[in-house]
Design a protein around this motif. Structure first.
Motif, PDB file in Angstrom:
ATOM      1  N   LEU A 217      17.664  28.799 -37.393  1.00 26.01           N
ATOM      2  CA  LEU A 217      17.859  29.027 -35.960  1.00 26.01           C
ATOM      3  C   LEU A 217      18.506  27.803 -35.336  1.00 26.01           C
ATOM      4  N   ASN A 218      19.445  28.036 -34.444  1.00 23.39           N
ATOM      5  CA  ASN A 218      20.030  26.942 -33.687  1.00 23.39           C
ATOM      6  C   ASN A 218      19.166  26.612 -32.468  1.00 23.39           C
ATOM      7  N   SER A 219      19.251  25.393 -31.995  1.00 28.00           N
ATOM      8  CA  SER A 219      18.517  24.960 -30.797  1.00 28.00           C
ATOM      9  C   SER A 219      19.443  24.149 -29.906  1.00 28.00           C
ATOM     10  N   ARG A 220      19.028  24.012 -28.628  1.00 28.08           N
ATOM     11  CA  ARG A 220      19.814  23.180 -27.713  1.00 28.08           C
ATOM     12  C   ARG A 220      19.671  21.701 -28.061  1.00 28.08           C
ATOM     13  N   ASP A 221      18.453  21.323 -28.470  1.00 25.21           N
ATOM     14  CA  ASP A 221      18.186  19.909 -28.738  1.00 25.21           C
ATOM     15  C   ASP A 221      16.970  19.784 -29.652  1.00 25.21           C
ATOM     16  N   GLU A 222      16.612  18.565 -29.975  1.00 24.17           N
ATOM     17  CA  GLU A 222      15.506  18.312 -30.889  1.00 24.17           C
ATOM     18  C   GLU A 222      14.172  18.805 -30.329  1.00 24.17           C
ATOM     19  N   GLN A 223      13.982  18.654 -29.025  1.00 24.13           N
ATOM     20  CA  GLN A 223      12.712  19.068 -28.417  1.00 24.13           C
ATOM     21  C   GLN A 223      12.508  20.569 -28.571  1.00 24.13           C
ATOM     22  N   GLU A 224      13.539  21.354 -28.288  1.00 24.93           N
ATOM     23  CA  GLU A 224      13.429  22.807 -28.432  1.00 24.93           C
ATOM     24  C   GLU A 224      13.225  23.185 -29.891  1.00 24.93           C
ATOM     25  N   ALA A 225      13.925  22.494 -30.791  1.00 25.24           N
ATOM     26  CA  ALA A 225      13.794  22.786 -32.219  1.00 25.24           C
ATOM     27  C   ALA A 225      12.364  22.562 -32.694  1.00 25.24           C
ATOM     28  N   ARG A 226      11.770  21.444 -32.283  1.00 25.58           N
ATOM     29  CA  ARG A 226      10.395  21.151 -32.691  1.00 25.58           C
ATOM     30  C   ARG A 226       9.434  22.224 -32.167  1.00 25.58           C
ATOM     31  N   ALA A 227       9.597  22.598 -30.914  1.00 24.92           N
ATOM     32  CA  ALA A 227       8.694  23.575 -30.306  1.00 24.92           C
ATOM     33  C   ALA A 227       8.786  24.926 -31.005  1.00 24.92           C
ATOM     34  N   ASN A 228      10.003  25.389 -31.253  1.00 30.15           N
ATOM     35  CA  ASN A 228      10.178  26.677 -31.912  1.00 30.15           C
ATOM     36  C   ASN A 228       9.626  26.665 -33.339  1.00 30.15           C
ATOM     37  N   CYS A 229       9.859  25.574 -34.040  1.00 32.42           N
ATOM     38  CA  CYS A 229       9.367  25.463 -35.409  1.00 32.42           C
ATOM     39  C   CYS A 229       7.834  25.457 -35.440  1.00 32.42           C
ATOM     40  N   GLU A 230       7.226  24.739 -34.511  1.00 33.80           N
ATOM     41  CA  GLU A 230       5.760  24.662 -34.483  1.00 33.80           C
ATOM     42  C   GLU A 230       5.140  26.018 -34.168  1.00 33.80           C
ATOM     43  N   VAL A 231       5.782  26.799 -33.292  1.00 37.40           N
ATOM     44  CA  VAL A 231       5.262  28.132 -32.981  1.00 37.40           C
ATOM     45  C   VAL A 231       5.292  29.008 -34.227  1.00 37.40           C
ATOM     46  N   PHE A 232       6.426  29.053 -34.891  1.00 44.08           N
ATOM     47  CA  PHE A 232       6.579  29.904 -36.075  1.00 44.08           C
ATOM     48  C   PHE A 232       5.648  29.445 -37.195  1.00 44.08           C
ATOM     49  N   ALA A 233       5.615  28.129 -37.450  1.00 39.59           N
ATOM     50  CA  ALA A 233       4.761  27.597 -38.509  1.00 39.59           C
ATOM     51  C   ALA A 233       3.290  27.861 -38.216  1.00 39.59           C
ATOM     52  N   GLY A 234       2.907  27.740 -36.944  1.00 34.81           N
ATOM     53  CA  GLY A 234       1.519  27.954 -36.576  1.00 34.81           C
ATOM     54  C   GLY A 234       1.068  29.384 -36.795  1.00 34.81           C
ATOM     55  N   LEU A 235       1.949  30.344 -36.561  1.00 37.03           N
ATOM     56  CA  LEU A 235       1.585  31.751 -36.752  1.00 37.03           C
ATOM     57  C   LEU A 235       1.209  32.053 -38.195  1.00 37.03           C
ATOM     58  N   PHE A 236       1.902  31.424 -39.139  1.00 39.99           N
ATOM     59  CA  PHE A 236       1.729  31.775 -40.546  1.00 39.99           C
ATOM     60  C   PHE A 236       1.086  30.668 -41.376  1.00 39.99           C
ATOM     61  N   GLY A 237       0.732  29.576 -40.730  1.00 40.97           N
ATOM     62  CA  GLY A 237       0.088  28.492 -41.452  1.00 40.97           C
ATOM     63  C   GLY A 237       1.022  27.697 -42.328  1.00 40.97           C
ATOM     64  N   PHE A 238       2.319  27.696 -41.976  1.00 42.12           N
ATOM     65  CA  PHE A 238       3.281  26.922 -42.749  1.00 42.12           C
ATOM     66  C   PHE A 238       3.265  25.460 -42.290  1.00 42.12           C
ATOM     67  N   PRO A 239       3.534  24.515 -43.181  1.00 40.37           N
ATOM     68  CA  PRO A 239       3.657  23.120 -42.750  1.00 40.37           C
ATOM     69  C   PRO A 239       4.959  22.897 -42.000  1.00 40.37           C
ATOM     70  N   VAL A 240       4.957  21.965 -41.047  1.00 44.23           N
ATOM     71  CA  VAL A 240       6.178  21.565 -40.347  1.00 44.23           C
ATOM     72  C   VAL A 240       6.733  20.336 -41.054  1.00 44.23           C
TER      73      VAL A 240
END
Length: 320
Positions: A217-240
């Motif tokens: 997934l593309n993001s506007r910046d690092e902050q958005e990328a981190r937030a989106n990754c943490e949401v997805f990882a948190g749902l499935f228990g994946f490591p960030v």
């Protein structure tokens, strides 16, 4: 390496064909091309071989046709006059090699021992047929030959099939593999061209080994990328996992820290060899971007297609 050998390496698989009736040569050639393997080693074991080679060369020019089981210089001459673009021998016959070199015809003599490899090197050859491969130690022997003969590439033939194809192709000193399993004599004699096309497609699929690697997934910046990754990882228990240009949620999703290729992101597909996969797709009319190419000492790591699907760029990546 000659252009012919480069083409054979890009194709990856060389069907060894026995033709008893030249009338079947053209439909067989078309079946191979349709199946994604545009080459054939037509063995000089039958009276139909010269006519079959001529028909293939003239009527199916997209097929790179060679002649196999060439055991003397006269046979090599007949094969080339018929239209063969390369010569394959079961053993190392200096007379065949010299005739081919004198007439600038690519030649693949068979070798099985270090002595034969060194004899071939003395004749100026760097690409050789390893035959019969399985009976002479197979992959273990190729690994043993790799260290003392770093400049030599091999095309193993004999005992190679769908079940061990990638074990051979995975060796750094293997350029391609030859085999008769793609064109069984029974199917050729029966004119079962659809069956041969099916076997070709199965072999090509096995060779490439395409698998979904991850979604990007593309993001506007690092902050958005981190937030989106943490949401997805948190749902499935994946490591960030943070890398310089992206965050990964396990191995399932890559979230890029800035806008990148693809309107929305990319879909990464893994393959055994990016080079062979590219050549296969290019023969089908696909094109690749100059951006996003990654290489290392082994060759291409990653490339992107020019086309997108649903706003996502398509990304080929070499398997670890």
């Amino acid at each position: 390496m000659s252009d012919c050998f480069k083409s054979l390496e890009a194709i990856g698989i060389i069907p060894v064909v026995v033709i008893n009736d030249a009338a079947g040569a053209v439909p067989l050639a078309r079946a191979l091309v349709e199946g994604g393997i545009p080459t054939a080693e037509v063995t000089f074991r039958t009276e139909a071989a010269p006519a079959a080679i001529a028909a293939m060369a003239q009527q199916v020019p997209e097929l790179l046709v060679g002649a196999g089981t060439v055991t003397c210089a006269e046979m090599a001459r007949q094969a080339v006059e018929a239209g063969a673009k390369y010569i394959v021998s079961p053993g190392l016959n200096p007379a065949v090699v010299r005739w081919c070199l004198e007439h600038e015809v690519p030649v693949l003599p068979g070798v099985a021992t270090p002595t034969e490899v060194e004899t071939a090197m003395g004749l100026g050859l760097t690409t050789l047929k390893f035959f019969p491969a399985e009976q002479n130690g197979g992959v273990k022997m190729l690994k043993s030959l790799a260290s003392p003969y770093k400049t030599i590439r091999f095309i193993p033939t004999g005992g190679v099939g769908k079940e061990n194809l990638n074990e051979y192709l995975g060796q750094p000193n293997v350029a391609a593999c030859g085999g008769s399993w793609i064109c069984p004599p029974a199917l050729v004699d029966a004119g079962d061209w659809a069956g041969i096309t099916r076997l070709c497609r199965e072999a090509v699929a096995e060779m490439h080994g395409f698998q979904l690697l991850h979604i990007g997934l593309n993001s506007r910046d690092e902050q958005e990328a981190r937030a989106n990754c943490e949401v997805f990882a948190g749902l499935f228990g994946f490591p960030v996992i943070e890398l310089p240009g992206a965050f990964f949620a396990g191995t399932a999703m890559e979230v890029v820290k800035k806008p990148f290729l693809g309107e929305k992101g990319h879909i990464a597909i893994s393959t055994n060899s990016v080079e062979r996969a590219m050549a296969w797709f290019e023969r089908r009319g696909c094109r690749f971007r100059a951006e996003g190419v990654a290489r290392d000492e082994k060759g291409l790591i990653a490339v992107y297609f020019e086309q997108e699907v649903g706003g996502f760029a398509l990304h080929l990546r070499r398997k670890p």
